[in-house]
Design an enzyme around this catalytic site. Structure first.
Site, PDB file in Angstrom:
ATOM      1  N   ARG A   1      -7.126  17.266   4.787  1.00 14.50           N
ATOM      2  CA  ARG A   1      -7.951  17.532   3.607  1.00 14.50           C
ATOM      3  C   ARG A   1      -9.243  18.224   4.010  1.00 14.50           C
ATOM      4  NH1 ARG A   1      -7.967  11.614   1.063  1.00 14.50           N
ATOM      5  NH2 ARG A   1      -6.490  11.028   2.697  1.00 14.50           N
TER       6      ARG A   1
ATOM      7  N   ASN B   1      -7.147   9.436   9.207  1.00 13.82           N
ATOM      8  CA  ASN B   1      -6.541  10.614   8.586  1.00 13.82           C
ATOM      9  C   ASN B   1      -7.222  10.923   7.262  1.00 13.82           C
ATOM     10  OD1 ASN B   1      -4.420  12.665   8.539  1.00 13.82           O
ATOM     11  ND2 ASN B   1      -3.632  11.530   6.789  1.00 13.82           N
TER      12      ASN B   1
ATOM     13  N   HIS C   1     -11.986   4.365  -0.349  1.00 16.44           N
ATOM     14  CA  HIS C   1     -11.925   3.473   0.823  1.00 16.44           C
ATOM     15  C   HIS C   1     -12.676   2.163   0.584  1.00 16.44           C
ATOM     16  CE1 HIS C   1     -11.157   7.330   3.277  1.00 16.44           C
ATOM     17  NE2 HIS C   1     -10.019   6.655   3.195  1.00 16.44           N
TER      18      HIS C   1
ATOM     19  N   ARG D   1      -2.673  -2.051  -3.348  1.00 13.91           N
ATOM     20  CA  ARG D   1      -3.788  -1.109  -3.247  1.00 13.91           C
ATOM     21  C   ARG D   1      -3.561  -0.018  -4.288  1.00 13.91           C
ATOM     22  NH1 ARG D   1      -4.198   4.024  -0.003  1.00 13.91           N
ATOM     23  NH2 ARG D   1      -6.398   4.631  -0.082  1.00 13.91           N
TER      24      ARG D   1
ATOM     25  N   ASN E   1       0.870  -1.166   0.000  1.00 13.35           N
ATOM     26  CA  ASN E   1       0.000   0.000   0.000  1.00 13.35           C
ATOM     27  C   ASN E   1       0.907   1.215   0.000  1.00 13.35           C
ATOM     28  OD1 ASN E   1      -1.730   2.126   0.532  1.00 13.35           O
ATOM     29  ND2 ASN E   1      -2.856   1.091   2.152  1.00 13.35           N
TER      30      ASN E   1
ATOM     31  N   GLY F   1     -12.321   5.885  14.080  1.00 11.35           N
ATOM     32  CA  GLY F   1     -13.570   5.179  14.332  1.00 11.35           C
ATOM     33  C   GLY F   1     -13.426   4.025  15.298  1.00 11.35           C
TER      34      GLY F   1
ATOM     35  N   GLU G   1      -7.782  -3.872   5.389  1.00 13.72           N
ATOM     36  CA  GLU G   1      -7.649  -3.741   3.932  1.00 13.72           C
ATOM     37  C   GLU G   1      -6.627  -4.713   3.369  1.00 13.72           C
ATOM     38  OE1 GLU G   1      -8.279   0.968   3.181  1.00 13.72           O
ATOM     39  OE2 GLU G   1      -6.795   0.421   4.688  1.00 13.72           O
TER      40      GLU G   1
ATOM     41  N   ASP H   1      -3.696  15.219  13.954  1.00 12.17           N
ATOM     42  CA  ASP H   1      -3.854  13.981  14.721  1.00 12.17           C
ATOM     43  C   ASP H   1      -4.983  14.142  15.731  1.00 12.17           C
ATOM     44  OD1 ASP H   1      -3.543  11.808  16.573  1.00 12.17           O
ATOM     45  OD2 ASP H   1      -1.500  11.548  15.831  1.00 12.17           O
ATOM     46  N   MET H   2      -6.011  13.296  15.599  1.00  8.96           N
ATOM     47  CA  MET H   2      -7.157  13.389  16.506  1.00  8.96           C
ATOM     48  C   MET H   2      -6.761  13.171  17.956  1.00  8.96           C
ATOM     49  SD  MET H   2     -10.305  14.087  16.920  1.00  8.96           S
ATOM     50  CE  MET H   2     -11.025  14.081  15.271  1.00  8.96           C
ATOM     51  N   ARG H   3      -5.765  12.345  18.212  1.00  8.16           N
ATOM     52  CA  ARG H   3      -5.323  12.119  19.583  1.00  8.16           C
ATOM     53  C   ARG H   3      -4.803  13.411  20.205  1.00  8.16           C
ATOM     54  NH1 ARG H   3      -1.520   7.232  17.759  1.00  8.16           N
ATOM     55  NH2 ARG H   3      -1.181   8.846  16.183  1.00  8.16           N
TER      56      ARG H   3
ATOM     57  N   LEU I   1     -13.282   6.315   9.574  1.00 12.25           N
ATOM     58  CA  LEU I   1     -12.770   7.575  10.102  1.00 12.25           C
ATOM     59  C   LEU I   1     -11.298   7.420  10.452  1.00 12.25           C
ATOM     60  CD1 LEU I   1     -15.733   8.434  12.518  1.00 12.25           C
ATOM     61  CD2 LEU I   1     -15.500   8.989  10.082  1.00 12.25           C
TER      62      LEU I   1
END
Length: 399
Positions: A239, A209, A179, A91, A8, A328, A377, A281-283, A207
Site C-alpha cells: 500500500r 505488512n 490497527h 476482528r 480475523n 517493529g 490482537e 517482505d521486509m526480510r 509496523l
C-alpha cells in the site's frame, strides 16, 4: 469447559485462535488458513508454538472463507475434542462513526456493518464473510465484533476531520484510524509494564505488512497516521501510504485509469513492493543489496521519522516510543534506522539491546524511553467476546 474462538478474516486468509472463556482468556491454539481462493494452506500451532497441523487443503464447500472455517474447525475438533465454543470474536476493520466498543452481532447489527463496506471495500466484505461463516457454524454462540477503528473514536475534532465542506464530515468522511485492536493491547500491556509511561505521552509504531502509528496520552488515542482508509500514512507492504490527491486526479485524467484500477495500484502494487520492484517482505529487502531495496527501506524509515515528529507535536511532547507488529518486533535494523535520526527528540538507543530485541532498547541517558512490545490482537478479541458471552448471551456448541 467453555471456550472462545477468535477470527480475523482477510482478503485471502483466515487467522483463528482458540481460548478458554475466562476473565483473562488463555490461548490454547492459533492457526492460519492462507491463499484462500487459490492454493489454500492451513497451519495450526499450540500455545507453546508447537506445530499441530500443516497441510495444503482441498476446502469443503468451495475455496472461500466458509470452507476455510470448516477446515480450521476440523483441525480444532481433532486436537481439542472437548472444546465448546460459547462465543466467537471477530476482528472487523471498520466500525464507522457509531461503533466505539465491542458489539454483540445480530441481523440488525450485521446490516449496519454491511453499510460500511464503501468505507473499507477491500477489508469489510471479508470480515463480514467470516461472521456469516461463523453464524452458520455456531448458530447458538454469541458472535462479537471488535472494531479496528473503535480505539480512535475519541480523537479531538482537529485530528478527526479533513478540510472539506462540513457536510462530508457529517456523512462520515473523516479520519478513523486503524490497527486499534493492536493499540488497545499495547496500551494495556504498557500499563502493566510501566504505569508511569502509560500515563504519559507515547507513540506506538505498529509496523508490519500493514503499518501505522498512534499517539496516545494516558493510554487513549489522540492522533493516528491512518485516516479515512487503511491506505493513509506510512508506506506498507503493497500500500502506498500518504499520497497527494492530485496524483489520483492525474491518474484519472491523464492516464485514463478507472477507480478500480487506481484502487488496485494503491492497495496491491505500491508500498515496499512498488518502490523496490522486488518484494513486499521486509526480510527480503533487508537481505538484498539492490538499489531498489535500499531506497524502499530508506523511504519507509524516513516516513516513520516524519510521522513521529508530527505525532510528538500533536502530543505536545514525548515520553515513550513503542515498536510492535511483525517488522517493529523483529527487524532490529529498521528500529535502528528510525531511531538514529531522532536524537533531536531525545531518543538514544542501545545498539546491543536493540539487536537482541530486548524490552527496553533505549540507553539510560535517553530522555525518551524506547521499547519493543509484541502485540496480541487475538487476546483483545477473546477478552471482549468472553466478557459479552458471560453477560448472558447464548449457550455454546462443540467445535
Amino acid at each position: 469447559m467453555s471456550h472462545v474462538l477468535t477470527l480475523n478474516a482477510g482478503s485471502s486468509s483466515l487467522k483463528f485462535a482458540l481460548f478458554t472463556a475466562e476473565a483473562e482468556p488463555r490461548a490454547l491454539a492459533t492457526g492460519l488458513v492462507e491463499r484462500i481462493g487459490t492454493t489454500p494452506q492451513l497451519k495450526l500451532k499450540s500455545a507453546t508454538g508447537g506445530v499441530l497441523a500443516q497441510a495444503r487443503l482441498e476446502l469443503p464447500g468451495g475455496r472461500d472463507h466458509a470452507g476455510a472455517l470448516k477446515a480450521a474447525l476440523a483441525q480444532l475438533r481433532h486436537h481439542y475434542p472437548d472444546a465448546r465454543i460459547d462465543a466467537v470474536g471477530h476482528r472487523v476493520v471498520h466500525g464507522g462513526r457509531n461503533f466505539a466498543a465491542p458489539l454483540v452481532l445480530d441481523d440488525a447489527a450485521l446490516m449496519q456493518l454491511e453499510t460500511l463496506v464503501p468505507f473499507a471495500p477491500l477489508h469489510q466484505p471479508h470480515n463480514i464473510a467470516g461472521v456469516k461463516a461463523a453464524l452458520e457454524a455456531f448458530p447458538r454462540a454469541t458472535q462479537v465484533a471488535c472494531f479496528d477503528t473503535a480505539f480512535h473514536r475519541h480523537h479531538p475534532f482537529v485530528n478527526d476531520t479533513f478540510a472539506l465542506p462540513r457536510g462530508y464530515y457529517e456523512k462520515g468522511v473523516r479520519r478513523y484510524g486503524f490497527h486499534g485492536l493492536s493499540y488497545d493491547y499495547i496500551a494495556g500491556r504498557l500499563k502493566q509494564l510501566a504505569p508511569t509511561l502509560h500515563d504519559g505521552r507515547c507513540i506506538v509504531a505498529h509496523l508490519g505488512n500493514g503499518a501505522s502509528m498512534c499517539g496516545m496520552v494516558a493510554g487513549r488515542s489522540v492522533a493516528s497516521s491512518m485516516g479515512f482508509s487503511a491506505l493513509d500514512g506510512l508506506p506498507m507492504g503493497t500500500r502506498s501510504g500518504q499520497i497527494d490527491p492530485g496524483v489520483l486526479l492525474y491518474l484519472m485524467d491523464q492516464e485514463g485509469m478507472s477507480p478500480g484500477a487506481i484502487a488496485e495500484l494503491l492497495y496491491t502494487k505500491s508500498g515496499l513492493l512498488g518502490l523496490s520492484g522486488l518484494s513486499a517482505d521486509m526480510r527480503t529487502l533487508l537481505g538484498s543489496d539492490t538499489p531498489g531495496a535500499r531506497e524502499a527501506i530508506d523511504y519507509f524509515t524516513f516516513r516513520i521519522r516524519r510521522e513521529m515528529g508530527g505525532l510528538a507535536a500533536a502530543l505536545e511532547g514525548l515520553d515513550a516510543v513503542i515498536f510492535t507488529g511483525g517488522i517493529g518486533e523483529n527487524a532490529a535494523p529498521i528500529r535502528e534506522k528510525v531511531c538514529a535520526g531522532m536524537h533531536w527528540l531525545g531518543i538514544e538507543i542501545d545498539a546491543a539491546a536493540n539487536a537482541a530485541g530486548e524490552l527496553v532498547i533505549s540507553t539510560p541517558l535517553s530522555r525518551v524511553h524506547v521499547m519493543v512490545i509484541p502485540t496480541n490482537e487475538e487476546l483483545v478479541i477473546a477478552r471482549a467476546a468472553s466478557a459479552l458471552a458471560g453477560s448472558g448471551a447464548a449457550s455454546g456448541a462443540t467445535a
